[in-house]
Write an enzyme that holds these catalytic residues in place. Structure first.
Site, mmCIF file in Angstrom:
data_model
loop_
_atom_site.group_PDB
_atom_site.id
_atom_site.type_symbol
_atom_site.label_atom_id
_atom_site.label_comp_id
_atom_site.label_asym_id
_atom_site.label_seq_id
_atom_site.Cartn_x
_atom_site.Cartn_y
_atom_site.Cartn_z
ATOM 1 N N ASP A 35 1.037 -1.120 -0.115
ATOM 2 C CA ASP A 35 -0.257 0.053 -0.020
ATOM 3 C C ASP A 35 0.825 1.074 -0.447
ATOM 4 O OD1 ASP A 35 -2.141 -2.178 2.574
ATOM 5 O OD2 ASP A 35 -2.677 -0.853 0.242
ATOM 6 N N ASP A 175 -9.570 -5.934 -1.078
ATOM 7 C CA ASP A 175 -8.931 -5.947 -0.314
ATOM 8 C C ASP A 175 -9.658 -5.674 1.132
ATOM 9 O OD1 ASP A 175 -6.750 -2.651 -0.423
ATOM 10 O OD2 ASP A 175 -6.741 -4.805 0.963
HETATM 11 C C1 DX5 Z 1 -6.285 -0.248 3.243
HETATM 12 C C2 DX5 Z 1 -5.415 -1.103 2.647
HETATM 13 C C3 DX5 Z 1 -5.821 -2.697 2.775
HETATM 14 C C4 DX5 Z 1 -5.101 -3.412 3.789
HETATM 15 C C5 DX5 Z 1 -6.119 -4.876 4.783
HETATM 16 O O1 DX5 Z 1 -6.248 0.799 2.991
HETATM 17 O O2 DX5 Z 1 -5.119 -0.851 1.209
HETATM 18 O O3 DX5 Z 1 -4.775 -3.597 2.053
HETATM 19 O O4 DX5 Z 1 -4.633 -2.945 4.650
HETATM 20 O O5 DX5 Z 1 -6.442 -4.770 5.900
HETATM 21 P P1 DX5 Z 1 -7.291 -4.850 6.467
HETATM 22 O O6 DX5 Z 1 -7.331 -6.654 6.096
HETATM 23 O O7 DX5 Z 1 -6.857 -5.580 8.128
HETATM 24 O O8 DX5 Z 1 -8.197 -4.751 6.324
HETATM 25 ZN ZN ZN Z 2 -4.056 -2.252 -0.436
#
Ligand code: DX5
Ligand code: ZN
Length: 218
Positions: A35, A175
Site C-alpha cells: 500500500d 481488499d
Molecule cells: C487499506 C489497505 C488494505 C489494508 C488491509 O487501505 O488497502 O490493504 O491494509 O488490511 P485489513 O485486512 O486489516 O483491512
Molecule cells: Zn491495499
C-alpha cells in the site's frame, strides 16, 4: 480454483522484515500487496519507495502495488522501474485513467483499478476492457483493521456475474477486512484474489504457513 493470496505488507513487522518475508515466502503466499499512500487521496502514509525497493530485493514473488495517491500517472514509470508486477490505480484519483492504465501496460505490467466502496460499476465500465484486475475495496481505503462494509457485496455480485464478467478479461480481488469466512464465501462466488491483513493473517496465533494452507483449502 486457485486463489491469489496477498499479505498486506503495511501490517508486517518492520522490525524483522527480512524474516517476515522469508516466512511468508515459505508459507507459499502468491505475492505481496504493497500500500502506497500520499496523505491526500487517503489521510495516511503507507510504505515508502525504500520499503518497496527492499521488499522487491527480498523476494522473487509477484508484487502488487496499490496506489492510494492522487495523480498516479506521474509515478507509473517509477513503480514499474522498481520492478513491481501489478500496478493498481484508483480511477477516483486520476483525471485520465484510461491513459494511465495504458501507460502501465506499455511498461509491460499488469494493470488494475482499485475502486472505493462508493464507486459504482457504471463509472468504471470504460476501463473494464483494459484492466487485468479489479480490486474492490471492502473498507474505505487508508487504514488496516477496519470493519468490512457489507453494502459492497452487491457490487461484487454484479462484477462477478458471468453474464457481465465474461464480456471482459478481468479477475476480481477484494481488499479490506478479509477474514477466512469472507475468503470462503467470496471465493465460492468466483472472487480470485484476497488481500490478507489483520482479519486473517497478521497477529494470529498460527503460523503463516498454517493460515495460508487453511485459506487455500477453503
Ligand atoms: C487499506 C489497505 C488494505 C489494508 C488491509 O487501505 O488497502 O490493504 O491494509 O488490511 P485489513 O485486512 O486489516 O483491512
Ligand atoms: Zn491495499
Amino acid at each position: 480454483m486457485s486463489k491469489i493470496l496477498l499479505p498486506s505488507m503495511m501490517l508486517a513487522d518492520f522490525g524483522g522484515l527480512k524474516e517476515e518475508i522469508k516466512a511468508l515466502d515459505n508459507a507459499d503466499v502468491t505475492g505481496y500487496h504493497i500500500d502506497i499512500m500520499d496523505g491526500q487521496f487517503v489521510p495516511n502514509f503507507g510504505m515508502g519507495l525504500q520499503d518497496l525497493e527492499y521488499i522487491r530485493s527480498a523476494t522473487n514473488k509477484p508484487i502488487d502495488v496499490h496506489l492510494m495517491i492522487d495523480n498516479p500517472d506521474k509515478y507509473i514509470e517509477k513503480f514499474a522501474d522498481i520492478g513491481v508486477d501489478v500496478i493498481y490505480i484508483h480511477p477516483e484519483a486520476d483525471t485520465h485513467p484510461t491513459r494511465t492504465l495504458q501507460a502501465i501496460k506499455d511498461k509491460d505490467k499488469k494493470a488494475g483499478i482499485a475502486i472505493n466502496p462508493g464507486t459504482s460499476v457504471e463509472s468504471i465500465q470504460p476501463y473494464l476492457s483494459i484492466v487485468d484486475y479489479i480490486m474492490i475495496m471492502t473498507v474505505n481505503p487508508g487504514f488496516a483493521g477496519q470493519k468490512y462494509l457489507d453494502f459492497v457485496d452487491e457490487k461484487i455480485d454484479r462484477l462477478i456475474n458471468p453474464e457481465f464478467k465474461n464480456k471482459y478479461n478481468y479477475e476480481i480481488l477484494v481488499d479490506g477486512a478479509i477474514s477466512p469466512e469472507k475468503v470462503e464465501k467470496l471465493s465460492k462466488k468466483g472472487v480470485k484474489g484476497f488481500v490478507l491483513g489483520s482479519s486473517s493473517l497478521f497477529g494470529k496465533d498460527k503460523s503463516y504457513a498454517d493460515i495460508i494452507k487453511e485459506l487455500n483449502d477453503l
